[in-house]
Design an enzyme around this catalytic site. Sequence first.
Site, short mmCIF file in Angstrom:
data_model
loop_
_atom_site.label_atom_id
_atom_site.label_comp_id
_atom_site.label_asym_id
_atom_site.label_seq_id
_atom_site.Cartn_x
_atom_site.Cartn_y
_atom_site.Cartn_z
N SER A 273 0.82 -1.20 0.00
CA SER A 273 0.00 0.00 0.00
C SER A 273 0.86 1.26 0.00
O SER A 273 1.64 1.48 -0.92
CB SER A 273 -0.96 -0.04 1.19
OG SER A 273 -1.93 0.97 1.10
N ASP B 266 -2.07 6.12 -4.08
CA ASP B 266 -0.96 5.38 -3.49
C ASP B 266 -0.59 4.23 -4.43
O ASP B 266 -1.23 4.04 -5.47
CB ASP B 266 -1.32 4.91 -2.08
CG ASP B 266 -2.51 3.97 -2.05
OD1 ASP B 266 -3.29 3.95 -3.02
OD2 ASP B 266 -2.69 3.25 -1.04
N ASP C 133 -5.92 2.19 -3.84
CA ASP C 133 -7.17 2.12 -3.08
C ASP C 133 -7.45 3.43 -2.35
O ASP C 133 -8.55 3.65 -1.85
CB ASP C 133 -7.17 0.94 -2.09
CG ASP C 133 -6.03 0.97 -1.09
OD1 ASP C 133 -5.19 1.89 -1.14
OD2 ASP C 133 -5.97 0.05 -0.24
#
Length: 459
Positions: A106, A249, A253
């Site tokens: 992430s 990112d 998401d």
Amino acid sequence: MTLIKSISGIRGTVGGCPGDNLTPLDIVKFVSAYATWLKTGAGKKKARIVLGRDARLSGEMYAKLVSATLVGLGHDVINIGMATTPTTEIAVTAEKADGGIILTASHNPKQWNALKLLNADGEFLSAADGAQVLELAAKEDFEYAGVDELGCVVEKDYTQYHIDEVLGLKLVDKEAIEKAHLKVVVDAVNSIGVVIPRLLKALGVNDVVELNCEPTGKFAHNPEPIPENLTQIAAKMKECHADLGIVVDPDVDRLALISETGEMFGEEYTLVAVADYVLRHTPGNTVSNLSSSRALRDITVAAGQEYNAGAVGEVNVVAKMKATQAVIGGEGNGGVIYPESHYGRDALVGVGLFLSHYVAKGKKMTELKKDYPQYFISKNKITLSPEMNVDKILEGLKKKYANEKVTDIDGVKIDFAHGWVHLRKSNTEPIIRIYSEAKDEAAANQLAEEVIATAKILF
């Protein structure tokens, strides 16, 4: 450092010795545990599993290990290659697969990677299911397939499928977006966010300025989309006089928006603005997590609907959304969850809904921001050392602030009349996160400083 094993997956840095980082041995062990869980817990002797990854440097290496391990357990793999996290989630249900694995850390820097595990609904594993996987990993008692029972691998691309799905949403107004003749700057941080310019062009936005849109995995800056990391796009906004900027990112998401002045619209206000649009067309309940802005609560109540808060973590927010039949929800880090699409944070869906709202309002970004209740969130952290007893610290804070409204479903949140402070152990880093919110920066910082000072006494 040791691996971080939590509701957010198995996460660590690349390299080092076994037990210190996320090594190839760890990948094989935890993927074997997940594949074994599919056989035992989910009752799938031969499962079909979708595999996707972001563009980070270790992704290709780990993807080969994941794929080979699943085949060795007798499962079939649908490898969709470099794909956003929400694309992988959507692919699970589209393929009617039994689960999915996403390789992404992430917002973490390039030396990190992680295994994110999905169920047959394309959603993250519940705490109970995740605990079973960790238990199987600890036992390391895996039964690999015989030569005649090995799985197979097929390769597919689901990016266009995802884009088409966004275009097909009833509240995404492609015609209005196209007529607005927008100029948009995109920072894809050199990961799979390169899908955003492609989505914009499909929505009719033909004037797209691309920054860091080569999926090399060599992140051009710290990939967390917060103000101190976004000076490049802020400067570009002023230079090219764009209408707005879009930042994602590495796994796409989270959606951050930049105003025409180069200032952050505010990650918290991504969800607030999208929720405002959705509530105007489909009245219903909303959900965010305990660390998200009160602004969502305020606009929900103003619309005559009900707001609820869940624990931090996508799976927790999704559970609360399902329980309350929410029409929109997400997290204040720019994570939009729109059930009409799927139950997962999705920057592509966020872009489609936000742009539809933006062109309908006909205002500049800075003007649109003024439509919403104005709050400021101060984000702080305490780095954990082995001798710190987090539970003791949090319990002490509950007692200290017993006269205020205290919520302890996820760390400790203290609600004051004029703001709030939320302390919780991070799922992704060895820190205690401390978020505070008030009407202005000084007040938010003061709340945080007071509670941090109290916490330090309890160390």
